[in-house]
Design a protein around this motif. Sequence first.
Motif, short mmCIF file in Angstrom:
data_model
loop_
_atom_site.label_atom_id
_atom_site.label_comp_id
_atom_site.label_asym_id
_atom_site.label_seq_id
_atom_site.Cartn_x
_atom_site.Cartn_y
_atom_site.Cartn_z
N VAL A 28 16.72 -49.36 -21.14
CA VAL A 28 15.29 -49.67 -21.02
C VAL A 28 15.19 -51.02 -20.29
O VAL A 28 15.63 -52.04 -20.80
CB VAL A 28 14.64 -49.76 -22.42
N ALA A 29 14.65 -50.98 -19.07
CA ALA A 29 14.63 -52.19 -18.23
C ALA A 29 13.20 -52.63 -17.97
O ALA A 29 12.37 -51.85 -17.50
CB ALA A 29 15.34 -51.91 -16.91
N LEU A 30 12.93 -53.89 -18.29
CA LEU A 30 11.58 -54.42 -18.11
C LEU A 30 11.70 -55.82 -17.50
O LEU A 30 12.20 -56.74 -18.12
CB LEU A 30 10.89 -54.50 -19.48
N ALA A 31 11.23 -55.95 -16.25
CA ALA A 31 11.46 -57.21 -15.53
C ALA A 31 10.22 -58.10 -15.44
O ALA A 31 10.35 -59.28 -15.13
CB ALA A 31 11.99 -56.93 -14.14
N GLY A 32 9.02 -57.56 -15.70
CA GLY A 32 7.87 -58.47 -15.72
C GLY A 32 6.60 -58.01 -15.02
O GLY A 32 5.68 -58.81 -14.83
N ASN A 33 6.52 -56.74 -14.66
CA ASN A 33 5.30 -56.28 -13.98
C ASN A 33 4.05 -56.42 -14.87
O ASN A 33 2.94 -56.58 -14.36
CB ASN A 33 5.46 -54.83 -13.52
N ASP A 34 4.24 -56.35 -16.18
CA ASP A 34 3.09 -56.56 -17.08
C ASP A 34 2.56 -57.98 -16.93
O ASP A 34 1.34 -58.19 -16.96
CB ASP A 34 3.51 -56.31 -18.53
N TYR A 35 3.47 -58.94 -16.76
CA TYR A 35 3.03 -60.33 -16.59
C TYR A 35 2.33 -60.54 -15.24
O TYR A 35 1.34 -61.27 -15.15
CB TYR A 35 4.22 -61.29 -16.73
N ILE A 36 2.85 -59.90 -14.20
CA ILE A 36 2.19 -60.01 -12.88
C ILE A 36 0.76 -59.52 -13.00
O ILE A 36 -0.18 -60.12 -12.48
CB ILE A 36 2.94 -59.14 -11.84
#
Length: 360
Positions: free
Chosen positions: A168-176
């Motif tokens: 499960v990879a989450l890099a930060g698009n929610d923050y953008i």
Amino acid sequence: MRFSFMENQWRHIFVFYLLFSFFLLTGIQVVQCSPNYYHHHRLGGLSKLFVFGDSYADTGNDQKPVARSWKVPYGITFPGKPAGRFSDGRVLTDYVASFLGIKTPVAWKKTNRLRYGINFAFGGTGVFDTVVPPDPNVTMTRQIDIFQQLIQNGVYSKFDLNSSAALVALAGNDYITYFAKNVSSEGLSNFTASIISQLVINMKRIHDMGVKKVAVTAIEPIGCLPVISVLSSYQQCNETYNKISIFHNLLLQQAVEKLNNETSESTFMILDLYNAFISIFERQKEHPGSLKFGNPLKPCCVGLTRKDLCGDKDENGVPKYIVCENPESAFFWDDVHPSHEGWHAIYSTLQHSLQQLYIR
Ligand SMILES: *[C@@H]1O[C@H](CO)[C@@H](O)[C@H](O)[C@H]1NC(C)=O
Ligand SMILES: *[C@@H]1O[C@H](CO)[C@@H](O)[C@H](O)[C@H]1NC(C)=O
Ligand SMILES: *[C@@H]1O[C@H](CO)[C@@H](O)[C@H](O)[C@H]1NC(C)=O
Ligand SMILES: *[C@@H]1O[C@H](CO)[C@@H](O)[C@H](O)[C@H]1NC(C)=O
Ligand SMILES: *[C@@H]1O[C@H](CO)[C@@H](O)[C@H](O)[C@H]1NC(C)=O
Ligand SMILES: *[C@@H]1O[C@H](CO)[C@@H](O)[C@H](O)[C@H]1NC(C)=O
């Protein structure tokens, strides 16, 4: 602290896509021939990998030809042409699969080869809807829905799932997306908490479907991404942004401990991208002479102006970016994504944690 004036930078980060790909078969063969892969010979009997998340894991799911992962010069190192990966070569998914001793699982649209699992990751997605093109609609929840549907259709048996792992990879698009909506930073810690609680729901769902091990990425140091460090001419990471990552990772760690308390101790594990990135940067600082990565904050492929991204061309087809001479000496490939060598170095530092996949 305010982030709204960073709008331009965040727009660049819109390029955090996660994908699945078509030229993957070629890729698979190269992975197989590579001598430093396959040490593990499926020790733990994990023979399938299911992948969820964004551009750090996508190997070709994002739309062709819209996504820049399908544009020159992406893929120049491997497989030699654009292949739907946001890198000049391999990405996290490829390295985790190689650790398990299996081929990279295919993108879900090409579901005729299911043997090694499926990659459901799309560049640009988050746990919530994002404003990041080209596939803002495929949230992680939606990716898991697709997986669930396949299981309901009998594509995988309980036995198959019991010998599989999830990445499960989450890099930060929610923050953008959060910053793009110009929300004040006061609400940020609550937003982080809501990301983590959705992530926990997602990870539980994947495990409840029968997947034996679930590995989730701790978020990378956002303030070290070239899109941010360009403001200091790639001389330093921005600690304000790194604090967002640190808080995210703290909540994630607590959540994973709790999950493991509720299940068995070693079901859920963290792949700590934050400390992997930082330790590689530190090592470079201590041994500048080794020059493995030169200045590790400086990306290989950069737009000619602040508005241009790696892969952009003008109306005459003239590239609006420049590529460094030696991609193997760049840690970052573009403004937000590690290079093939960058991911290889990250993988090396994560090997110890990956061993946890074999704890029963
Ligand atoms: C997003 O997905 C939902 C459900 O899958 C669909 O109903 C909706 O039309 C999609 N929206 C866009 C913009 O594609
Ligand atoms: C899953 O595999 C373990 C051994 O790794 C076994 O003990 C367990 O019974 C299996 N569960 C299912 C549902 O097959
Ligand atoms: C963002 O916030 C700033 C300061 O509060 C405001 O001046 C600006 O108009 C806002 N922009 C948008 C698009 O809402
Ligand atoms: C954050 O959440 C807490 C508790 O739910 C709430 O009291 C607080 O007002 C929220 N803060 C912001 C800035 O939204
Ligand atoms: C880091 O980013 C913040 C928020 O955008 C900004 O105020 C600060 O000046 C930056 N620091 C450095 C060292 O660039
Ligand atoms: C895990 O469980 C133990 C005992 O049941 C408890 O003391 C501990 O606080 C729990 N840890 C977390 C993170 O929930």
